[in-house]
Motif scaffolding. Structure first.
Motif, short mmCIF file in Angstrom:
data_model
loop_
_atom_site.label_atom_id
_atom_site.label_comp_id
_atom_site.label_asym_id
_atom_site.label_seq_id
_atom_site.Cartn_x
_atom_site.Cartn_y
_atom_site.Cartn_z
N TRP A 349 0.85 -1.19 0.00
CA TRP A 349 0.00 0.00 0.00
C TRP A 349 0.89 1.25 0.00
O TRP A 349 1.95 1.27 0.65
CB TRP A 349 -0.88 0.05 1.25
N VAL A 350 0.46 2.27 -0.71
CA VAL A 350 1.12 3.57 -0.68
C VAL A 350 0.13 4.57 -0.09
O VAL A 350 -0.95 4.80 -0.66
CB VAL A 350 1.56 4.03 -2.09
N ILE A 351 0.47 5.11 1.07
CA ILE A 351 -0.41 6.08 1.73
C ILE A 351 0.04 7.48 1.33
O ILE A 351 1.23 7.82 1.43
CB ILE A 351 -0.35 5.92 3.26
N VAL A 359 2.27 11.36 7.58
CA VAL A 359 1.42 10.17 7.79
C VAL A 359 1.68 9.61 9.18
O VAL A 359 2.83 9.36 9.55
CB VAL A 359 1.73 9.08 6.75
N GLU A 360 0.59 9.43 9.94
CA GLU A 360 0.70 8.76 11.24
C GLU A 360 0.00 7.40 11.12
O GLU A 360 -1.20 7.34 10.83
CB GLU A 360 0.05 9.59 12.34
N LEU A 361 0.75 6.32 11.32
CA LEU A 361 0.23 4.96 11.14
C LEU A 361 0.13 4.25 12.49
O LEU A 361 1.11 4.20 13.24
CB LEU A 361 1.15 4.17 10.21
N THR A 362 -1.05 3.69 12.76
CA THR A 362 -1.29 2.96 14.02
C THR A 362 -1.84 1.57 13.71
O THR A 362 -2.80 1.44 12.93
CB THR A 362 -2.29 3.72 14.91
N PHE A 363 -1.25 0.56 14.30
CA PHE A 363 -1.77 -0.81 14.17
C PHE A 363 -2.73 -1.08 15.32
O PHE A 363 -2.33 -1.14 16.49
CB PHE A 363 -0.61 -1.82 14.17
N ASP A 364 -4.02 -1.22 15.00
CA ASP A 364 -5.04 -1.47 16.02
C ASP A 364 -5.02 -2.92 16.49
O ASP A 364 -5.36 -3.21 17.64
CB ASP A 364 -6.43 -1.14 15.47
N ASP A 365 -4.66 -3.82 15.59
CA ASP A 365 -4.59 -5.25 15.92
C ASP A 365 -3.44 -5.84 15.13
O ASP A 365 -3.23 -5.48 13.96
CB ASP A 365 -5.92 -5.93 15.56
N ASP A 386 9.62 5.04 4.63
CA ASP A 386 9.35 6.48 4.72
C ASP A 386 9.37 7.12 3.34
O ASP A 386 10.28 7.90 3.01
CB ASP A 386 10.38 7.12 5.65
N GLY A 387 8.38 6.76 2.51
CA GLY A 387 8.34 7.30 1.16
C GLY A 387 7.28 6.57 0.35
O GLY A 387 6.41 5.89 0.90
N LYS A 388 7.37 6.68 -0.99
CA LYS A 388 6.31 6.14 -1.84
C LYS A 388 6.66 4.80 -2.49
O LYS A 388 5.84 4.26 -3.23
CB LYS A 388 5.92 7.15 -2.91
N ASP A 389 7.86 4.25 -2.24
CA ASP A 389 8.20 2.96 -2.83
C ASP A 389 9.23 2.23 -1.98
O ASP A 389 9.68 2.74 -0.95
CB ASP A 389 8.68 3.11 -4.28
N LYS A 390 9.63 1.05 -2.45
CA LYS A 390 10.52 0.18 -1.68
C LYS A 390 11.93 0.74 -1.52
O LYS A 390 12.69 0.33 -0.64
CB LYS A 390 10.58 -1.20 -2.35
N PRO A 404 2.88 -3.15 17.12
CA PRO A 404 3.95 -2.18 16.87
C PRO A 404 3.60 -0.79 17.42
O PRO A 404 2.43 -0.46 17.62
CB PRO A 404 4.04 -2.13 15.34
N PRO A 405 4.62 0.03 17.63
CA PRO A 405 4.37 1.42 18.05
C PRO A 405 3.83 2.25 16.88
O PRO A 405 3.92 1.85 15.72
CB PRO A 405 5.76 1.91 18.47
N THR A 406 3.26 3.38 17.19
CA THR A 406 2.80 4.31 16.16
C THR A 406 4.00 4.86 15.39
O THR A 406 5.04 5.19 15.98
CB THR A 406 2.00 5.46 16.79
N LEU A 407 3.85 4.93 14.07
CA LEU A 407 4.94 5.41 13.22
C LEU A 407 4.51 6.71 12.53
O LEU A 407 3.33 6.87 12.16
CB LEU A 407 5.29 4.36 12.16
N ILE A 408 5.46 7.62 12.33
CA ILE A 408 5.19 8.89 11.64
C ILE A 408 6.23 9.08 10.55
O ILE A 408 7.44 8.90 10.78
CB ILE A 408 5.21 10.08 12.62
N SER A 409 5.77 9.43 9.36
CA SER A 409 6.66 9.65 8.23
C SER A 409 7.32 11.03 8.33
O SER A 409 6.89 11.88 9.12
CB SER A 409 5.88 9.55 6.92
N THR A 410 8.32 11.27 7.49
CA THR A 410 8.95 12.60 7.44
C THR A 410 8.38 13.42 6.29
O THR A 410 8.70 14.60 6.15
CB THR A 410 10.47 12.47 7.24
N GLY A 411 7.55 12.79 5.46
CA GLY A 411 6.92 13.49 4.35
C GLY A 411 5.47 13.05 4.21
O GLY A 411 4.90 12.44 5.11
N ARG A 412 4.88 13.30 3.05
CA ARG A 412 3.45 13.02 2.87
C ARG A 412 3.16 11.60 2.36
O ARG A 412 2.01 11.27 2.08
CB ARG A 412 2.83 14.05 1.93
N TYR A 413 4.20 10.78 2.24
CA TYR A 413 4.01 9.41 1.75
C TYR A 413 4.52 8.39 2.77
O TYR A 413 5.49 8.64 3.51
CB TYR A 413 4.76 9.18 0.43
N MET A 414 3.88 7.23 2.76
CA MET A 414 4.37 6.09 3.53
C MET A 414 4.06 4.82 2.73
O MET A 414 2.97 4.68 2.18
CB MET A 414 3.71 6.02 4.91
#
Length: 441
Positions: A349-351, A359-365, A386-390, A404-414
Motif C-alpha cells: 500500500w502507498v499512503i 502520515v501517522e500509522l497505528t496498528f489497532d490489531d 518512509d516514502g512512496k516505494d521500496k 507495533p508502536p505508532t509510526l510517523i513519516s517525514t513526508g506526505r508518503y508512507m
C-alpha cells in the motif's frame, strides 16, 4: 504315485499329464507325480485330455479322479461386464479355486465415467518373489486387452488398493499355476465420473469447491488430477482446504509421495505457491491474479482419505500491488482479516496525505507468525518505509504478535508491505492512518 527324482512340474518318472483340449497336442495345463493331491483343475472349453504314464521301475497305488461340468461363466475368457456397477470373483469362490486356469474379464462403464475396482476379499498363493508375482496372480490393465498399460499385478493375501482406470474400460485376468491353491478373490466395480479427477478441469465463477477423487473414501493410487480456477477480472483466487489427509512422505519438506501442488497462474509452468502433503491442513492460499492451478498427484503406494477444498474470488483491493490510499484518514488490513491471511502473498500500500502533512500509522490489531529469529523477521512480516516505494528509507519491520508502536513519516508518503511465506498463517493485522499537520521549523 511314484516320487520322481525330478518332481512336478517336470516329473521324470510315473506321472499324469493334463491338456486343455481333446488330444495330446492341446496346450498343457499340468504334469503331476508323487503323493501330493493336485487339487482341482479346469479346462477353458468342453474337453480335457488326461494321460497316465508309468515307467519300468517303481510302481505305487495310483490315483482316482472325478470330473464335473461347470458353468463357463465361472472362468470366462474375455467376458464383458458392462454397466455402472457389478462384481466378479475367482471360480468356485469362496471355495478354493482350481489349478491351471486363466480367466479374463473386460469391465466397461458408460462414456464420461472411469472404472473403480475394489477387492472385497483377496486370498491367493503367496509367491516366492511376491514383488513380481510368479505364481497365482491377478493382472489389472488400464484398457480393454492384454496389451494395455499395467495398473497392478497382485498375489498373496494382502487386500489390494482400490484401482481406477483412466478411461471407460479395465482388463482383469486371474491366472493360477499347477501348485498351491487359495480361496481366491471377490471384487466389485462401479463407474465414477471423469470430472471427479479431471486432466484439466476448469472451475469458473466467484466461488466453488472440489475434492480428491472418491472423497470421503480413500483416493485411488497412481492418479493425477488437475483443476484450473478462474475468477472474474479484477479479482484474485483465495483457496481454502477444509479437510486434508494425505500420505506422510519420508521427506515432508519436498513431498516426494502423494501431494497437492498449487501454482499462481493457469499452467503447470506458473510460479509455485505451495506443495503440500501429510495430514496438516494448509493455511489459505491466494493468487496474484485471476487464475490458480491445482494438481493432486498420488503414487502407487499408501493412500488416504484425501482433501476437500473451496475457493472464493477476492477483490484485488484486499491484497493490492502498490494500492493507493489517499486522504486525511483511512484504514486497511491483511487479506481475509480477521480470519487467517493466506500463505505466499505480498501486498503493498502507498499512503498519500495532503501537502504539508505527515502520515501517522497505528496498528489497532497485530497477530502474525512468530519468526525463529524475531529480530530480523525472516517469516511473515510487515515492512514500513518512509516514502512512496521500496527504495525509501526503512522505518521499521514487524512480526509476531506484539503490537507495533505508532509510526510517523517525514513526508506526505508512507509505503507499507505485508508478506506471508508458505508456512504458518495467523489472524493478521488491522491498521489506521491519519494526516498530521507538518509544523513549521
Amino acid at each position: 504315485m511314484e516320487k520322481c527324482a525330478i518332481p512336478s512340474p517336470i516329473c521324470s518318472c510315473d506321472h499324469v499329464e493334463i491338456r486343455d483340449g481333446p488330444n495330446g497336442n492341446s496346450p498343457k495345463l499340468a504334469t503331476y507325480c508323487g503323493e501330493e493331491n493336485p487339487g482341482a483343475i479346469m479346462s477353458s472349453g468342453r474337453f480335457l485330455w488326461v494321460e497316465f504314464d508309468s515307467d519300468l521301475f517303481s510302481n505305487a497305488q495310483g490315483f482316482s479322479a472325478t470330473y464335473t461340468a461347470v458353468d463357463a461363466n465361472e472362468c470366462p475368457r474375455g467376458k464383458i461386464l458392462s454397466g455402472t456397477n457389478g462384481s466378479l470373483s475367482t471360480p468356485r469362490y469362496p471355495s478354493r479355486y482350481p489349478n491351471s486356469v486363466k480367466c479374463t474379464w473386460i469391465i466397461q462403464v458408460p462414456e464420461g465415467f472411469q472404472v473403480r475396482l475394489r477387492f472385497d476379499s483377496f486370498r491367493l498363493e503367496t509367491c516366492t518373489v511376491p514383488s513380481v508375482c510368479t505364481c497365482d496372480h491377478v493382472q489389472v490393465r488400464d484398457g480393454r486387452d492384454e496389451n494395455s498399460q499395467s495398473l497392478a499385478k497382485l498375489c498373496g493375501d494382502h487386500l489390494p488398493i482400490i484401482l481406477r482406470s483412466s478411461g471407460q474400460t479395465l482388463w482383469v485376468e486371474f491366472e493360477s499355476d499347477s501348485l498351491t491353491r487359495g480361496q481366491g478373490f471377490s471384487a466389485t466395480f462401479n463407474g465414477v465420473p471423469v470430472d471427479e479427477c479431471p486432466t484439466r478441469g476448469v472451475l469458473q465463477g466467484t466461488n466453488g469447491s472440489f475434492s480428491s477423487p472418491e472423497y470421503p473414501l480413500n483416493y485411488p493410487d497412481s492418479v493425477t488430477c488437475t483443476w484450473i480456477i478462474e475468477v472474474p477480472e479484477g479479482y484474485q483466487v483465495q483457496l481454502t482446504f477444509n479437510t486434508f489427509e494425505l500420505e506422510d512422505c519420508a521427506i515432508s519438506a519436498i513431498c516426494t509421495c502423494d501431494h497437492v501442488e498449487v501454482r499462481d497462474g493457469q499452467t503447470e509452468n506458473s510460479p509455485s505457491i505451495k506443495k503440500h502433503c501429510g495430514n496438516e491442513k494448509p493455511a489459505p492460499l491466494q493468487s496474484s491474479g485471476r487464475y490458480m492451478w491445482v494438481e493432486f498427484d498420488s503414487d502407487s503406494k499408501t493412500n488416504e482419505k484425501g482433501f476437500t477444498a473451496s475457493f472464493v474470488a477476492v477483490s484485488n483491493s484486499d491484497c493490492p500491488n502498490n494500492g493507493l490510499l489517499e486522504g486525511k484518514v483511512g484504514n486497511f488490513s491483511s487479506p481475509g482479516y480477521p480470519k487467517q491471511y493466506p500463505n505466499s502473498v505480498t501486498c503493498t500500500w502507498v499512503i498519500e496525505v495532503p501537502e504539508n502533512h505527515l502520515v501517522e500509522l497505528t496498528f489497532d490489531d497485530f497477530e502474525l507468525e512468530d519468526c525463529f529469529i524475531s529480530s530480523i523477521c525472516t517469516c511473515d512480516h510487515v515492512e514500513v518505509r518512509d516514502g512512496k516505494d521500496k527504495s525509501a528509507s526503512e522505518l521499521d519491520e514487524f512480526c509476531g504478535d506484539d503490537k507495533p508502536p505508532t509510526l510517523i513519516s517525514t513526508g506526505r508518503y508512507m509505503w507499507v508491505e505485508f508478506e506471508a511465506d508458505s508456512r504458518t498463517s495467523r489472524k493478521g493485522f488491522h491498521a489506521t492512518y491519519k494526516a498530521v499537520i507538518l509544523l513549521p521549523p
